[in-house]
Enzyme design. Sequence first.
Site, short mmCIF file in Angstrom:
data_model
loop_
_atom_site.label_atom_id
_atom_site.label_comp_id
_atom_site.label_asym_id
_atom_site.label_seq_id
_atom_site.Cartn_x
_atom_site.Cartn_y
_atom_site.Cartn_z
N GLU A 128 -16.92 3.72 0.37
CA GLU A 128 -15.75 2.84 0.32
C GLU A 128 -15.78 1.90 -0.87
O GLU A 128 -14.77 1.71 -1.53
CB GLU A 128 -15.70 1.97 1.59
CG GLU A 128 -15.20 2.66 2.81
CD GLU A 128 -15.20 1.73 4.03
OE1 GLU A 128 -14.18 1.67 4.71
OE2 GLU A 128 -16.23 1.06 4.28
N LYS A 181 -19.90 2.98 4.12
CA LYS A 181 -19.88 1.72 3.36
C LYS A 181 -20.04 1.98 1.88
O LYS A 181 -19.35 1.42 1.05
CB LYS A 181 -21.02 0.77 3.81
CG LYS A 181 -20.88 0.07 5.13
CD LYS A 181 -19.78 -0.93 5.23
CE LYS A 181 -18.47 -0.30 5.52
NZ LYS A 181 -17.98 -0.14 6.82
N TRP A 206 0.89 -1.15 0.00
CA TRP A 206 0.00 0.00 0.00
C TRP A 206 0.93 1.20 0.00
O TRP A 206 1.65 1.43 0.97
CB TRP A 206 -0.89 0.00 1.25
CG TRP A 206 -1.95 1.05 1.19
CD1 TRP A 206 -3.18 0.96 0.61
CD2 TRP A 206 -1.89 2.37 1.76
NE1 TRP A 206 -3.87 2.13 0.76
CE2 TRP A 206 -3.11 3.02 1.46
CE3 TRP A 206 -0.93 3.08 2.48
CZ2 TRP A 206 -3.39 4.32 1.87
CZ3 TRP A 206 -1.20 4.37 2.87
CH2 TRP A 206 -2.43 4.99 2.57
C1 G6P Z 1 -9.38 1.17 7.63
C2 G6P Z 1 -10.39 0.14 7.24
C3 G6P Z 1 -11.71 0.41 7.92
C4 G6P Z 1 -11.51 0.47 9.43
C5 G6P Z 1 -10.43 1.49 9.82
C6 G6P Z 1 -10.05 1.36 11.28
O1 G6P Z 1 -9.73 2.41 7.12
O2 G6P Z 1 -10.54 0.13 5.84
O3 G6P Z 1 -12.63 -0.61 7.61
O4 G6P Z 1 -12.71 0.83 10.04
O5 G6P Z 1 -9.24 1.25 9.06
O6 G6P Z 1 -9.47 0.11 11.47
P1 G6P Z 1 -9.45 -0.71 12.81
O7 G6P Z 1 -8.76 -1.98 12.45
O8 G6P Z 1 -8.67 0.11 13.79
O9 G6P Z 1 -10.84 -0.92 13.25
#
Ligand code: G6P
Length: 613
Positions: free
Chosen positions: A493, A490, A75
């Site tokens: 994304e 959602k 990434w």
């Molecule tokens: C990223 C993911 C999300 C998630 C966020 C926080 O942006 O794509 O789906 O809610 O990170 O991640 P965590 O693992 O801390 O819940």
Amino acid sequence: MCGIVAYIGEKEAYPILIKGLKRLEYRGYDSAGVALLNGELKVYKCKGKVADLENYIQKNAIQPDGKVGIGHTRWATHGEPNDKNAHPHYSENERLAIIHNGIIENYSPLKEELQKRGHKFRSDTDTEVLIHLIEDIQKNENVDTATAVRIALNQVIGAYAIVIINKDNINQLIAAKKGSPLVIGMGKGEYFVASDATPIVEYTRNVIYLEDEEIAVIERSGVQVKTIKNQVKTPYVQELELQLEMLEKGGYDHFMLKEIYEQPRSIKDSMRGRIDSNKGIVAVGGIKDYEKKLMEANRIIILGCGTSWHAGLVGEYLFEDLARIPVEVEYASEFRYRNPIINEGDVILAISQSGETADTLAAIELAKAKGATILGICNVVGSSIARATHAGSYTHAGPEIGVASTKAFTAQVTVLTLMALSIARMKQTLSESTFRQIMVELEALPEKVERVLKTNAKIKYIADLFKDATNFLYLGRGYCFPVALEGALKLKEISYIHAEGYPAAEMKHGPIALIDEEMPVVVIATKNSIYEKVLSNIQEVKARRGKIIAIVTEGDTLVSKTADYTIEIPDVHDCLTPILAAVPLQLLSYHIAVMRGCNVDQPRNLAKSVTVE
Ligand code: G6P
């Protein structure tokens, strides 16, 4: 972000690395690469996904041989996603290669220094600087590679999980970590290294989670761990609970759909052993020793990012409403940079699915340094946040692989409900009858989620009607305002449609200007104390000819008079509505994204585990 995997043993490394990288692709998919040691040290890498790397290898008739290897899925942070910035990176003399997850913050001065000494760089990455630095130290100080790694890591500022492969030592991998996660799988005469346990579990269940600033020298005969200050450590070998089938799609088209459908089970698993309505018991074991602290808390500060932050917002309503404790919900990334005030009697509650989010982790460390009590709600067992908190509860939702979070959200809200309820019980802020009612309804939730899932065909039909919209508005009030935010997130994304979540009543202070006959407005309008108010908000949308998709309580007849489409969810206590209302919004986004031809499990530019700031 970035997934790393490595193997040393008697098997061919390439298939193991590729399989492992596919499991880790949720961590980023800008480029992929492997380095293999077989007399020669060869690096193969390209822009794109792991499948693109496989095609590249096939198309060029490459024989990727070697029983020692490292692999990476990226990434992008430093340097755009292209072939040259893909990992692994060679050192100057191409005798070493590295994979890295994290950011070397002081790479620029290090790079300048190395350039002055004649180093030439092939990429724009911070990672390449690190491997050149290691080679430079090894050469100038005449030390072995592990010592050079140790010296180099003492000069580095930032976060790293790295694995290094060495042409001059075919019996060795060197791994180290700080900030980013790293797990070592301990097989018989073979070892695996990965960002998480998913690439390892089918080969061995015995793992070591490296701690920050530890370096592991991994040879076929065993693993030696030292700190970067050269102290010898005895690593703790633990057994994985993860099941292999949890990592497969199990007949569903996408992981996201599978995970949406798993929610009756994941919610049940989040409650398992924590609630018994017959005996009137709610107890969240993990925080047992801190219950009193929570009960007496002057304030709870909830930290999280993304969907976990939305769960935190539901937590605010829960703790304030049920247990009468003031709550502030903070984006971890903001909290950590604004000199927050933490008073005695404040309790920090960090929420994270992955348990690896860099901002949340850093916010925890900051709060810890200020003497705060830190509790956690994590999904991934043994993750960095789970280990950094004083105590916490796992959500037990099982591995979530789709990048857009679904079952983790409902599991987080379930655990928050249990926590709030158990504190409310101790503080006696709820009547016995309300307490009992919520308990009984909590236990009935999995079956009610099943009922919501049965509305899938209708949701798919609605998705088809609105799949070409360019904007969506999501409205909710009270407990369902955070659900509106989550519904909008959602859709953004995975379908790349612009969507905003708003408190329904705030619509008239801005977003109403956007409403015309082209604008779908999703309203959560379930029966609760502010139902009539939401009905008025719906009328306001209708008057501007907006198209209304309403989430309503089963049997509702009032909303359907005004709304264009309704999706029913079972009647439930107001405080449990977020769990049920989230599910149709997940399905709506899913179907729209699929119909638009989007990659729902790996949406562009996103990663599931954000281990950079
Ligand atoms: C990223 C993911 C999300 C998630 C966020 C926080 O942006 O794509 O789906 O809610 O990170 O991640 P965590 O693992 O801390 O819940």
